[in-house]
Scaffold this motif. Structure first.
Motif, PDB file in Angstrom:
ATOM      1  N   ARG A 269       0.809  -1.212   0.000  1.00 18.08           N
ATOM      2  CA  ARG A 269       0.000   0.000   0.000  1.00 18.08           C
ATOM      3  C   ARG A 269       0.846   1.269   0.000  1.00 18.08           C
ATOM      4  NH1 ARG A 269      -5.290  -0.802   1.399  1.00 18.08           N
ATOM      5  NH2 ARG A 269      -5.851  -2.811   2.325  1.00 18.08           N
ATOM      6  N   GLY A 270       0.240   2.338  -0.550  1.00 15.53           N
ATOM      7  CA  GLY A 270       0.873   3.637  -0.472  1.00 15.53           C
ATOM      8  C   GLY A 270       1.077   4.252  -1.839  1.00 15.53           C
ATOM      9  N   PRO A 271       1.626   5.470  -1.880  1.00 17.95           N
ATOM     10  CA  PRO A 271       1.891   6.143  -3.155  1.00 17.95           C
ATOM     11  C   PRO A 271       2.792   5.297  -4.046  1.00 17.95           C
ATOM     12  CG  PRO A 271       2.176   7.644  -1.301  1.00 17.95           C
ATOM     13  CD  PRO A 271       2.031   6.271  -0.711  1.00 17.95           C
ATOM     14  N   ASP A 272       2.420   5.203  -5.322  1.00 14.10           N
ATOM     15  CA  ASP A 272       3.191   4.443  -6.310  1.00 14.10           C
ATOM     16  C   ASP A 272       3.251   2.956  -5.989  1.00 14.10           C
ATOM     17  OD1 ASP A 272       3.827   6.863  -7.680  1.00 14.10           O
ATOM     18  OD2 ASP A 272       5.483   7.212  -6.285  1.00 14.10           O
ATOM     19  N   LYS A 273       2.326   2.463  -5.185  1.00 13.97           N
ATOM     20  CA  LYS A 273       2.248   1.032  -4.895  1.00 13.97           C
ATOM     21  C   LYS A 273       1.028   0.465  -5.611  1.00 13.97           C
ATOM     22  CE  LYS A 273       5.716   0.868  -1.961  1.00 13.97           C
ATOM     23  NZ  LYS A 273       5.487   0.632  -0.537  1.00 13.97           N
ATOM     24  N   ALA A 274       0.826  -0.852  -5.455  1.00 15.11           N
ATOM     25  CA  ALA A 274      -0.269  -1.528  -6.148  1.00 15.11           C
ATOM     26  C   ALA A 274      -1.626  -0.949  -5.764  1.00 15.11           C
ATOM     27  CB  ALA A 274      -0.235  -3.027  -5.844  1.00 15.11           C
ATOM     28  N   ILE A 275      -1.807  -0.600  -4.501  1.00 10.51           N
ATOM     29  CA  ILE A 275      -3.070  -0.020  -4.052  1.00 10.51           C
ATOM     30  C   ILE A 275      -2.784   1.092  -3.045  1.00 10.51           C
ATOM     31  CG2 ILE A 275      -4.459  -2.095  -4.401  1.00 10.51           C
ATOM     32  CD1 ILE A 275      -4.243  -2.573  -1.385  1.00 10.51           C
ATOM     33  N   GLY A 276      -3.796   1.940  -2.840  1.00  9.07           N
ATOM     34  CA  GLY A 276      -3.662   3.017  -1.873  1.00  9.07           C
ATOM     35  C   GLY A 276      -3.903   2.534  -0.453  1.00  9.07           C
ATOM     36  N   HIS A 277      -3.767   3.441   0.482  1.00 10.94           N
ATOM     37  CA  HIS A 277      -4.054   3.116   1.874  1.00 10.94           C
ATOM     38  C   HIS A 277      -5.542   2.828   2.042  1.00 10.94           C
ATOM     39  CE1 HIS A 277      -0.034   4.072   3.190  1.00 10.94           C
ATOM     40  NE2 HIS A 277      -0.088   5.254   2.597  1.00 10.94           N
ATOM     41  N   GLU A 278      -5.850   1.978   2.997  1.00  8.06           N
ATOM     42  CA  GLU A 278      -7.244   1.602   3.230  1.00  8.06           C
ATOM     43  C   GLU A 278      -8.080   2.838   3.586  1.00  8.06           C
ATOM     44  OE1 GLU A 278      -9.957  -1.325   6.106  1.00  8.06           O
ATOM     45  OE2 GLU A 278      -7.775  -1.227   6.345  1.00  8.06           O
ATOM     46  N   VAL A 279      -9.276   2.907   3.017  1.00  9.62           N
ATOM     47  CA  VAL A 279     -10.241   3.960   3.336  1.00  9.62           C
ATOM     48  C   VAL A 279     -11.256   3.375   4.308  1.00  9.62           C
ATOM     49  CG1 VAL A 279     -12.027   5.495   2.431  1.00  9.62           C
ATOM     50  CG2 VAL A 279      -9.951   5.073   1.094  1.00  9.62           C
ATOM     51  N   ARG A 280     -11.354   3.932   5.476  1.00 10.15           N
ATOM     52  CA  ARG A 280     -12.281   3.415   6.488  1.00 10.15           C
ATOM     53  C   ARG A 280     -13.725   3.670   6.063  1.00 10.15           C
ATOM     54  NH1 ARG A 280      -9.491  -0.130   9.639  1.00 10.15           N
ATOM     55  NH2 ARG A 280      -7.463   0.755  10.208  1.00 10.15           N
TER      56      ARG A 280
ATOM     57  N   PRO B 291     -18.080   2.946   7.225  1.00 10.64           N
ATOM     58  CA  PRO B 291     -18.929   2.644   8.383  1.00 10.64           C
ATOM     59  C   PRO B 291     -19.106   1.140   8.585  1.00 10.64           C
ATOM     60  CG  PRO B 291     -19.922   4.358   7.015  1.00 10.64           C
ATOM     61  CD  PRO B 291     -18.756   3.814   6.243  1.00 10.64           C
ATOM     62  N   LEU B 292     -19.351   0.742   9.808  1.00 17.20           N
ATOM     63  CA  LEU B 292     -19.512  -0.679  10.127  1.00 17.20           C
ATOM     64  C   LEU B 292     -20.682  -1.300   9.372  1.00 17.20           C
ATOM     65  CD1 LEU B 292     -18.865  -0.660  13.988  1.00 17.20           C
ATOM     66  CD2 LEU B 292     -17.309  -1.406  12.175  1.00 17.20           C
ATOM     67  N   ASN B 293     -21.694  -0.480   9.063  1.00 21.35           N
ATOM     68  CA  ASN B 293     -22.875  -1.005   8.368  1.00 21.35           C
ATOM     69  C   ASN B 293     -22.780  -0.838   6.850  1.00 21.35           C
ATOM     70  OD1 ASN B 293     -23.117   1.748   8.289  1.00 21.35           O
ATOM     71  ND2 ASN B 293     -25.301   1.800   8.820  1.00 21.35           N
ATOM     72  N   ALA B 294     -21.590  -0.551   6.337  1.00 21.64           N
ATOM     73  CA  ALA B 294     -21.414  -0.378   4.890  1.00 21.64           C
ATOM     74  C   ALA B 294     -21.694  -1.690   4.168  1.00 21.64           C
ATOM     75  CB  ALA B 294     -19.995   0.092   4.590  1.00 21.64           C
ATOM     76  N   ASP B 295     -22.141  -1.594   2.913  1.00 21.59           N
ATOM     77  CA  ASP B 295     -22.447  -2.810   2.165  1.00 21.59           C
ATOM     78  C   ASP B 295     -21.165  -3.488   1.686  1.00 21.59           C
ATOM     79  OD1 ASP B 295     -21.520  -1.622  -0.235  1.00 21.59           O
ATOM     80  OD2 ASP B 295     -23.520  -0.934  -0.798  1.00 21.59           O
ATOM     81  N   ASN B 296     -21.341  -4.661   1.064  1.00 24.37           N
ATOM     82  CA  ASN B 296     -20.213  -5.506   0.681  1.00 24.37           C
ATOM     83  C   ASN B 296     -19.206  -4.771  -0.200  1.00 24.37           C
ATOM     84  OD1 ASN B 296     -22.950  -6.813   0.686  1.00 24.37           O
ATOM     85  ND2 ASN B 296     -21.745  -8.672   0.920  1.00 24.37           N
ATOM     86  N   TYR B 297     -19.715  -4.060  -1.201  1.00 29.60           N
ATOM     87  CA  TYR B 297     -18.819  -3.417  -2.157  1.00 29.60           C
ATOM     88  C   TYR B 297     -18.168  -2.162  -1.590  1.00 29.60           C
ATOM     89  CZ  TYR B 297     -19.529  -6.669  -5.920  1.00 29.60           C
ATOM     90  OH  TYR B 297     -19.502  -7.810  -6.687  1.00 29.60           O
ATOM     91  N   ALA B 298     -18.835  -1.467  -0.704  1.00 21.80           N
ATOM     92  CA  ALA B 298     -18.203  -0.321  -0.049  1.00 21.80           C
ATOM     93  C   ALA B 298     -17.031  -0.789   0.812  1.00 21.80           C
ATOM     94  CB  ALA B 298     -19.220   0.439   0.794  1.00 21.80           C
ATOM     95  N   ARG B 299     -17.215  -1.906   1.502  1.00 22.43           N
ATOM     96  CA  ARG B 299     -16.120  -2.444   2.316  1.00 22.43           C
ATOM     97  C   ARG B 299     -14.967  -2.920   1.437  1.00 22.43           C
ATOM     98  NH1 ARG B 299     -17.485  -6.917   4.622  1.00 22.43           N
ATOM     99  NH2 ARG B 299     -19.620  -7.145   3.898  1.00 22.43           N
ATOM    100  N   LEU B 300     -15.301  -3.571   0.333  1.00 23.03           N
ATOM    101  CA  LEU B 300     -14.267  -4.030  -0.593  1.00 23.03           C
ATOM    102  C   LEU B 300     -13.517  -2.840  -1.194  1.00 23.03           C
ATOM    103  CD1 LEU B 300     -12.982  -6.427  -2.163  1.00 23.03           C
ATOM    104  CD2 LEU B 300     -14.731  -6.055  -3.912  1.00 23.03           C
ATOM    105  N   ALA B 301     -14.263  -1.832  -1.620  1.00 16.09           N
ATOM    106  CA  ALA B 301     -13.646  -0.645  -2.213  1.00 16.09           C
ATOM    107  C   ALA B 301     -12.730   0.046  -1.210  1.00 16.09           C
ATOM    108  CB  ALA B 301     -14.724   0.316  -2.700  1.00 16.09           C
ATOM    109  N   GLY B 302     -13.197   0.225   0.012  1.00 13.88           N
ATOM    110  CA  GLY B 302     -12.378   0.863   1.028  1.00 13.88           C
ATOM    111  C   GLY B 302     -11.105   0.088   1.319  1.00 13.88           C
ATOM    112  N   TRP B 303     -11.220  -1.224   1.366  1.00 12.82           N
ATOM    113  CA  TRP B 303     -10.042  -2.056   1.618  1.00 12.82           C
ATOM    114  C   TRP B 303      -9.010  -1.895   0.508  1.00 12.82           C
ATOM    115  CZ3 TRP B 303      -7.500  -4.529   5.227  1.00 12.82           C
ATOM    116  CH2 TRP B 303      -6.575  -5.514   4.873  1.00 12.82           C
ATOM    117  N   PHE B 304      -9.486  -1.716  -0.719  1.00 12.83           N
ATOM    118  CA  PHE B 304      -8.585  -1.537  -1.853  1.00 12.83           C
ATOM    119  C   PHE B 304      -8.217  -0.074  -2.095  1.00 12.83           C
ATOM    120  CE2 PHE B 304      -9.433  -5.929  -2.801  1.00 12.83           C
ATOM    121  CZ  PHE B 304      -8.319  -6.341  -3.521  1.00 12.83           C
ATOM    122  N   GLY B 305      -8.480   0.781  -1.114  1.00 13.93           N
ATOM    123  CA  GLY B 305      -8.021   2.158  -1.185  1.00 13.93           C
ATOM    124  C   GLY B 305      -8.880   3.085  -2.009  1.00 13.93           C
TER     125      GLY B 305
END
Length: 205
Positions: free
Chosen positions: A163-174, A176-190
């Motif tokens: 993770r990080g600048p110029d890496k495969a993916i960005g830093h995780e985006v937090r 909400p706990l009640n976020a749907d499946n794709y919001a959680r996936l998207a946040g995990w992938f930065g």
């Protein structure tokens, strides 16, 4: 999970490809230069990545070989939907005749069963389906099972130094706990789950 309930990884890959193809088919030509949740990539850039790079490279991987990053040099062209469908069919044909238990070399050394490469491919097409759907606002119902599988796989294998600048993916985006499946996936992938679709000028207002 009982063995009979564990999803077949190649069936999941086929579902991920079908879903990505459905999203791509719904994209119009005038959306090609719209921005995406992938930093600095337009819709056209992301389509090129999927159609020219991913489908080629993943077919090479399904055949048990390692990827030559300089080998995929074509351009996506205008008929991206047909190109994606043809490439997806070729990828699935490669997997259909593959010996999933055969040992293949890992980039950093060592070996692993060929089947270990499937999880990456499922996650890649699932995340980028969300990217394109979010970027363009197309109305495609995304499969929550694919999001869950992709998140579970990536949380097992993704290291902090990816993770990080110029890496495969960005830093995780937090999210909400009640976020749907794709919001959680998207946040995990930065990605920013609140990304708003539209042309670049509109997104800057």
């Amino acid at each position: 999970m009982p063995p009979h309930l564990i999803p077949n990884p190649l069936q999941l890959l086929e579902r991920a490809l079908d879903q990505c193809g459905e999203v791509i088919q719904a994209i119009s030509a005038n959306q090609a230069d719209w921005p995406t949740p992938c930093a600095e990539w337009t819709v056209q850039d992301l389509l090129h990545h999927l159609v020219v790079q991913d489908l080629h490279n993943y077919t090479v991987m399904a055949r048990g070989n390692n990827v030559d990053p300089k080998s995929a040099t074509a351009t996506v062209g205008a008929d991206w939907s047909t190109r994606f469908a043809d490439g997806a069919a070729m990828l699935m044909r490669a997997w259909a005749v593959a010996d999933l238990s055969s040992q293949v070399a890992l980039p950093g050394g060592g070996e692993a069963p060929l089947r270990s490469r499937i999880g990456l491919q499922i996650a890649e097409f699932t995340v980028h389906s969300w990217d394109l759907a979010k970027a363009t606002g197309v109305h495609v119902m995304l499969d929550p099972v694919l999001a869950d599988q992709s998140l579970a796989w990536s949380q097992r294998v993704m290291k902090v130094d990816y993770r990080g600048p110029d890496k495969a993916i960005g830093h995780e985006v937090r999210v909400p706990l009640n976020a749907d499946n794709y919001a959680r996936l998207a946040g995990w992938f930065g990605r920013n789950p609140l990304f708003a679709p539209g042309p670049k000028a509109a997104s800057l207002k």
